[in-house]
Design a protein around this motif. Structure first.
Motif, PDB file in Angstrom:
ATOM      1  N   UNK A 162     115.816  71.841  44.656  1.00  0.00           N
ATOM      2  CA  UNK A 162     116.546  70.367  45.020  1.00  0.00           C
ATOM      3  C   UNK A 162     116.309  69.840  44.690  1.00  0.00           C
ATOM      4  N   UNK A 163     115.163  68.975  45.200  1.00  0.00           N
ATOM      5  CA  UNK A 163     114.418  67.264  44.960  1.00  0.00           C
ATOM      6  C   UNK A 163     113.976  66.659  43.903  1.00  0.00           C
ATOM      7  N   UNK A 164     114.435  67.574  42.391  1.00  0.00           N
ATOM      8  CA  UNK A 164     113.836  67.410  41.391  1.00  0.00           C
ATOM      9  C   UNK A 164     112.070  67.179  41.357  1.00  0.00           C
ATOM     10  N   UNK A 165     111.851  68.237  41.619  1.00  0.00           N
ATOM     11  CA  UNK A 165     109.847  68.094  41.809  1.00  0.00           C
ATOM     12  C   UNK A 165     109.783  69.220  41.746  1.00  0.00           C
ATOM     13  N   UNK A 166     110.264  70.268  40.257  1.00  0.00           N
ATOM     14  CA  UNK A 166     109.598  71.233  40.417  1.00  0.00           C
ATOM     15  C   UNK A 166     107.735  72.022  39.731  1.00  0.00           C
ATOM     16  N   UNK A 167     107.110  70.962  39.807  1.00  0.00           N
ATOM     17  CA  UNK A 167     106.044  71.027  39.641  1.00  0.00           C
ATOM     18  C   UNK A 167     105.185  71.406  40.877  1.00  0.00           C
ATOM     19  N   UNK A 168     105.971  71.332  41.831  1.00  0.00           N
ATOM     20  CA  UNK A 168     105.471  71.931  42.804  1.00  0.00           C
ATOM     21  C   UNK A 168     105.379  72.943  43.459  1.00  0.00           C
ATOM     22  N   UNK A 169     106.747  73.357  42.821  1.00  0.00           N
ATOM     23  CA  UNK A 169     106.557  74.859  43.247  1.00  0.00           C
ATOM     24  C   UNK A 169     105.589  76.355  43.178  1.00  0.00           C
ATOM     25  N   UNK A 170     105.635  76.631  43.931  1.00  0.00           N
ATOM     26  CA  UNK A 170     104.647  77.687  43.572  1.00  0.00           C
ATOM     27  C   UNK A 170     104.918  79.097  42.685  1.00  0.00           C
ATOM     28  N   UNK A 171     105.802  79.314  43.241  1.00  0.00           N
ATOM     29  CA  UNK A 171     106.436  81.295  42.486  1.00  0.00           C
ATOM     30  C   UNK A 171     106.581  80.795  41.081  1.00  0.00           C
ATOM     31  N   UNK A 172     105.557  80.407  40.544  1.00  0.00           N
ATOM     32  CA  UNK A 172     106.163  79.624  38.935  1.00  0.00           C
ATOM     33  C   UNK A 172     106.833  80.757  38.572  1.00  0.00           C
ATOM     34  N   UNK A 173     106.587  82.382  38.102  1.00  0.00           N
ATOM     35  CA  UNK A 173     107.003  82.817  37.068  1.00  0.00           C
ATOM     36  C   UNK A 173     108.106  83.289  37.511  1.00  0.00           C
TER      37      UNK A 173
END
Ligand SMILES: [Zn+2]
Length: 328
Positions: free
Chosen positions: A265-276
């Motif tokens: 939501x904050x536009x920082x998808x690179x910080x997502x952990x559950x990438x799959x």
């Protein structure tokens, strides 16, 4: 509630409040920004600030009390999805002939009218704008300022032309908010008669500050692994199944998913952990705004407290499931 509860876009909020302070608030305001950037929340806060009966000041700028009759009644429109569903249900209950004539509105204060897109086309229709025209030239009854909030910028052609007429000569005591994910779809003549305030998605520093303050238990954990655990757990989970530990693991994983939604939501998808499962999370993030995530994490905390009180796990997990259903 006060402006300090609004997350992100501090500069824009400051500008808007500064115009309130100088009595220079525009008659037509376009709040543009992605879903979750807080357009509706901010419009309601400004409606409260315009009409608070015991206005306060914070940081040297106008604020609202959140307690007076005007603030409270306006705040009742806060859960837009719920109010919208009620309006749809009321219309469904009408006779066929009346149904066709009835347009959707959300109104919890006599001088504050919220205009959602009208189903099934989900567009603002000319009869909705007509209601605005019929009321806007009368002085407000209980507020200082009549407020109209269009929650979407998809207007039928005739509706857009009618709105334009209002914007050409708005009365002194009325303010119109147009909320838009894409202001480009508004008539250029509507845009030029309004003041546009772009809202950015909530920046990641703000999310992290919020998390550190309110959810210290969400510390960054090891990347990966969590999701596999999630599926193992949900697969084997049955209501009443044994094992407090299993439920606790499930809760931890749900927290990590909420956290990922916050990052998306904050536009920082690179910080997502559950990438799959990122594509599913991205879809969820489109409908889950900051407030929803905060509410969901509060519900999770309730479940945890319930477990501590040895409530039936299945019961509290069922209510959590209901609370989370909205995103799917
Ligand atoms: Zn108030």
């Amino acid at each position: 509630m006060s402006f300090s509860d609004f997350h992100g876009n501090a500069e824009t909020v400051h500008r808007l409040r500064d115009m309130l302070a100088r009595n220079r608030f525009p008659h037509a305001v376009i709040l543009s920004g992605a879903r979750g950037s807080g357009k509706y929340t901010l419009a309601l806060m400004l409606a409260q600030a315009l009409n608070c009966l015991t206005p306060t000041e914070t940081d040297g700028l106008p604020d609202f009390c959140g307690q007076c009759a005007n603030c409270r009644r306006i705040a009742q429109s806060g859960d837009l999805d719920a109010r919208f569903a009620e309006a749809v249900e009321t219309r469904e209950g009408l006779r066929e002939a009346d149904k066709k004539e009835t347009r959707l509105f959300v109104q919890t204060h006599p001088d504050v009218l919220i205009i959602p897109p009208d189903p099934p086309q989900m567009m603002i229709k000319v009869d909705q704008v007509r209601r605005v025209i019929e009321t806007i030239y009368y002085r407000p009854a209980e507020a200082r300022e009549r407020v109209y909030i269009f929650t979407d910028s998809a207007f039928m052609k005739e509706a857009a032309n009618s709105l334009l007429k209002v914007l050409e000569e708005p009365p002194e005591f009325a303010t119109i908010f147009l909320l838009s994910e894409n202001p480009g779809e508004l008539l250029p003549t509507i845009r030029s008669r309004s003041m546009v305030f772009p809202l950015a998605a909530v920046p990641v520093e703000e999310v992290e500050r919020y998390l550190a303050e309110h959810r210290p238990e969400w510390k960054q954990s090891q990347r990966g692994g969590e999701h596999t655990q999630l599926f193992k757990i949900t697969e084997s989970y049955r209501p009443g199944a044994e094992g407090r530990e299993k439920t606790e693991r499930l809760l931890r994983t749900l927290y990590s998913l909420l956290r990922d939604l916050m990052f998306l939501g904050s536009g920082t998808p690179e910080l997502v952990q559950n990438t799959d499962i990122q594509s599913q999370l991205t879809r969820m993030a489109e409908t889950a705004d900051f407030d929803w995530i905060a509410t969901a994490s509060d519900r999770l905390a309730e479940v945890e407290r319930g477990m501590r009180r040895n409530l039936l796990r299945s019961l509290s997990l069922d209510s959590l499931g209901l609370a989370l259903e909205r995103t799917t």
